[in-house]
Scaffold this active site. Structure first.
Site, mmCIF file in Angstrom:
data_model
loop_
_atom_site.group_PDB
_atom_site.id
_atom_site.type_symbol
_atom_site.label_atom_id
_atom_site.label_comp_id
_atom_site.label_asym_id
_atom_site.label_seq_id
_atom_site.Cartn_x
_atom_site.Cartn_y
_atom_site.Cartn_z
ATOM 1 N N MET A 1 0.859 -1.159 0.000
ATOM 2 C CA MET A 1 0.000 0.000 0.000
ATOM 3 C C MET A 1 0.904 1.220 0.000
ATOM 4 O O MET A 1 1.543 1.507 0.997
ATOM 5 C CB MET A 1 -0.888 -0.017 1.236
ATOM 6 C CG MET A 1 -1.778 -1.224 1.192
ATOM 7 S SD MET A 1 -2.620 -1.431 2.731
ATOM 8 C CE MET A 1 -1.252 -1.463 3.823
ATOM 9 N N GLY A 2 1.050 1.872 -1.132
ATOM 10 C CA GLY A 2 1.838 3.103 -1.192
ATOM 11 C C GLY A 2 1.348 3.955 -0.064
ATOM 12 O O GLY A 2 1.996 4.089 0.938
ATOM 13 N N THR A 3 0.197 4.462 -0.189
ATOM 14 C CA THR A 3 -0.574 5.016 0.925
ATOM 15 C C THR A 3 -0.241 6.383 1.451
ATOM 16 O O THR A 3 0.895 6.836 1.480
ATOM 17 C CB THR A 3 -0.450 4.115 2.181
ATOM 18 O OG1 THR A 3 -0.672 2.801 1.821
ATOM 19 C CG2 THR A 3 -1.451 4.509 3.222
ATOM 20 N N THR A 4 -1.352 7.005 1.898
ATOM 21 C CA THR A 4 -1.234 8.138 2.806
ATOM 22 C C THR A 4 -2.143 7.814 3.968
ATOM 23 O O THR A 4 -3.319 7.537 3.776
ATOM 24 C CB THR A 4 -1.761 9.410 2.126
ATOM 25 O OG1 THR A 4 -1.107 9.562 0.890
ATOM 26 C CG2 THR A 4 -1.513 10.612 2.996
#
Lengths: 221, 233
Positions: free
Chosen positions: B11-14
């Site tokens: 999950m690259g994610t923020t």
């Protein structure tokens, strides 16, 4: 391998005990990620532990020491662990982990006063340990210790000790990329351990050479 | 371009967790990628641990899911033994134990947030390595790099619930605008003494930022545009 790391800790012996300083930063690689981390903690009644390196390993060391102090108190024998004993315990822990190729990635500074005797020592992640009148970890070894070698004296007063540590921390702030301008200074005397509130250092930039760096040498930096 | 379907789901994610006067707001994007392919464009990265404690997951999808599954299991037993809801601090420390003791094998950064009757709303950040750090707000994931400056400027102590949620939505959408590994929708979870509220902000309802254009149905609907001009070579 370290992920979240703290930078230098500096400690000196002075007239009434030990003074130790560190900043409140914890970096994640090159990001100055956390800026309110207390990297010095009191241990029992007589000692103070400052750490640089991986913060999760420091938190684990605090748990080991908590357990050690708890057992010591449970004996209820009127004796309490002093700085020399805590330093010895930490040395064993660090060296044993190093032998298993699974070090706790920290450099520790342990200071304390018991029965009038002042103690200031350091342990590295590979188990190298020694005590001295002034110690530092990380960058502090290269930047702070030369200052301390010149300017430390036996019987430093509290004010002079604080000024000396502030001088070291200021140099570290100028020259250490992972330093953060929020420091704490801790004092240990026979009476006990106290850590100051966080505060910031003033910095000086008004040198003519800073304002006009290329005067007389256009194109240089 | 070859899609490497065997690349680990990450999950690259923020992810964001923010405290306000009365509770916490957790927020996250919804993109899960395998290499460059978006495996799931509407994932739910805010996972429940107990009725009153949730965790935002980032990094390896598998690692963060297994850690939250174990912690949910342990907390369930702990709640039964204790006879009352677990505190946020206990939940966060269980996550820390797993993260620290398996630091060589796990690659996940987590933000634990919740409300309990003893301490109110609390946020704990647990980055790689297993450090635990209690903060008034926490950001994580690859998209968080773009938000350090934003939060330094926009964060204030003592926000209301709506201010806090708007801040989280704005921040996640700013990160999505610049981080290729974040995208999709913004999900928020608000936890306070009254309970838990889940909100959903679809991609086309988020604010537009620099260099982004208002989406149109079709070129044919734009009245003043006569169609692409032939190029002058």
């Amino acid at each position: 391998y370290p992920y979240v790391t703290g930078t230098s800790v500096v400690g000196v012996k002075y007239k009434d005990g030990i003074l130790m300083a560190s900043d409140m930063g914890a970096s994640y690689g090159s990001t100055l990620r956390y800026k309110s981390v207390e990297r010095m903690k009191p241990i029992g009644k007589h000692s103070l532990l400052g750490a640089s390196g991986e913060i999760s390993d420091f938190q684990e060391i605090l748990r080991y020491l908590d357990e050690l102090i708890l057992y010591d108190n449970m004996w209820d024998d009127g004796n309490s662990l002093g700085p020399k004993e805590v330093h010895s315990y930490l040395t064993r822990v660090m060296y044993n982990r190093r032998n298993k190729f699974n070090p706790l990635w920290n450099s520790l500074v342990l200071g304390g006063v018991k029965n009038g005797k002042k103690y200031l020592g350091t342990v590295s992640m590979i188990g190298v340990h020694f005590e001295d009148n002034h110690v530092a970890t990380g960058f502090g070894n290269h930047l702070a210790r030369p200052i301390l070698r010149e300017e430390w004296r036996e019987d430093l007063s509290y004010e002079d000790g604080v000024k000396l540590l502030e001088k070291c921390m200021r140099v570290l702030l100028y020259r250490d990329r992972s330093a953060v301008n929020k420091i704490q200074i801790a004092k240990i005397t026979e009476e006990g351990v106290s850590i100051s509130k966080p505060y910031s250092l003033r910095t000086f930039w008004e040198f003519n050479a800073f304002r006009n760096p290329t005067v007389g040498a256009e194109g240089s930096w | 371009m070859e899609i490497d379907a065997d690349a680990p789901h990450s999950m690259g994610t923020t992810i964001i967790g923010v405290t306000y006067n009365g509770g916490v707001v957790l927020g996250a994007d919804s993109r899960t990628s395998t290499g460059v392919y978006v495996a799931n464009r509407a994932s739910d990265k805010i996972t429940q641990l107990t009725d009153n404690v949730y965790v935002c997951r980032s990094g390896s999808a598998a690692d963060s899911q297994i850690v939250s599954d174990y912690v949910r299991y342990f907390l369930h037993q702990h709640t039964i033994q204790l006879g009352q809801p677990a505190t946020v601090k206990v939940a966060a420390n269980l996550v820390r134990l797993l993260a620290y003791n398996n630091k060589n094998m796990l690659q996940t950064g987590l933000i634990v947030g919740g409300w309990d009757k003893y301490e109110g709303g609390k946020i704990y950040g647990i980055p790689l390595g297993g450090t635990i750090i209690e903060q008034p707000f926490a950001i994580g994931g690859s998209g968080s790099s773009y938000l350090y400056g934003f939060f330094d400027q926009a964060w204030k102590e003592g926000m209301t619930k709506d201010e806090a949620e708007q801040l989280v939505v704005k921040a996640v959408s700013l990160a999505i605008a610049r981080d290729g590994a974040s995208g999709g929708v913004v999900r928020t979870v608000i936890i306070n003494s009254e309970g838990v509220t889940r909100n959903f902000y679809p991609g086309d309802k988020l604010p537009l930022w620099y260099e982004e254009l208002e989406p149109q149905f079709s070129l044919l609907d734009i009245p003043s545009s006569p169609g692409p001009e032939p190029m002058n070579i």
